[in-house]
Design a protein around this motif. Structure first.
Motif, PDB file in Angstrom:
ATOM      1  N   TRP A  16      34.735  33.804  32.612  1.00 16.52           N
ATOM      2  CA  TRP A  16      33.859  34.663  31.817  1.00 16.52           C
ATOM      3  C   TRP A  16      33.014  33.824  30.861  1.00 16.52           C
ATOM      4  N   THR A  47      37.242  41.066  37.696  1.00 19.47           N
ATOM      5  CA  THR A  47      37.095  41.953  36.538  1.00 19.47           C
ATOM      6  C   THR A  47      38.404  42.017  35.760  1.00 19.47           C
ATOM      7  N   ASP A  52      34.993  40.641  31.772  1.00 20.80           N
ATOM      8  CA  ASP A  52      34.374  41.155  32.989  1.00 20.80           C
ATOM      9  C   ASP A  52      33.454  40.089  33.577  1.00 20.80           C
TER      10      ASP A  52
END
Length: 106
Positions: A16, A47, A52
């Protein structure tokens, strides 16, 4: 500046942060290419409620960012390339490194 990112992780927070870095660099006007290798080739659909990664991958793609994925790493996982992350080779990774002013790895 031309930035090359090599991502070799599918750990939620690290992946991320790597993609947030890519998105932020694009927003700042830098040219950015991302090369996915090892387990990093799995991040397109990654995710998590707090991290996310898939949303950051989509944002980067929508901004015109280029993502390359190691073909051998995809094959080792019985995966194929996608429109966002097409199959590439080590030669493509080398060319990205040669193209870049700076290379950052995650």
């Amino acid at each position: 500046m031309k930035l090359g990112l090599i991502i070799e992780t599918k750990e939620f927070e690290k992946a991320w942060n790597a993609m947030r870095f890519a998105v932020t660099a694009k927003k700042q006007g830098h040219d950015v290419k991302v090369f996915l290798m090892g387990e990093g080739v799995e991040i397109e659909d990654l995710t998590h409620e707090r991290f996310d990664v898939a949303a950051q991958v989509s944002a980067f793609d929508e901004m015109g960012g280029e993502i390359l994925a190691c073909g051998s790493c995809l094959i080792n996982r019985n995966m194929g390339g996608t429109e966002v992350c097409p199959i590439n080779t080590m030669i493509d990774c080398i060319e990205m490194v040669e193209w870049a002013d700076k290379v950052v790895t995650f």
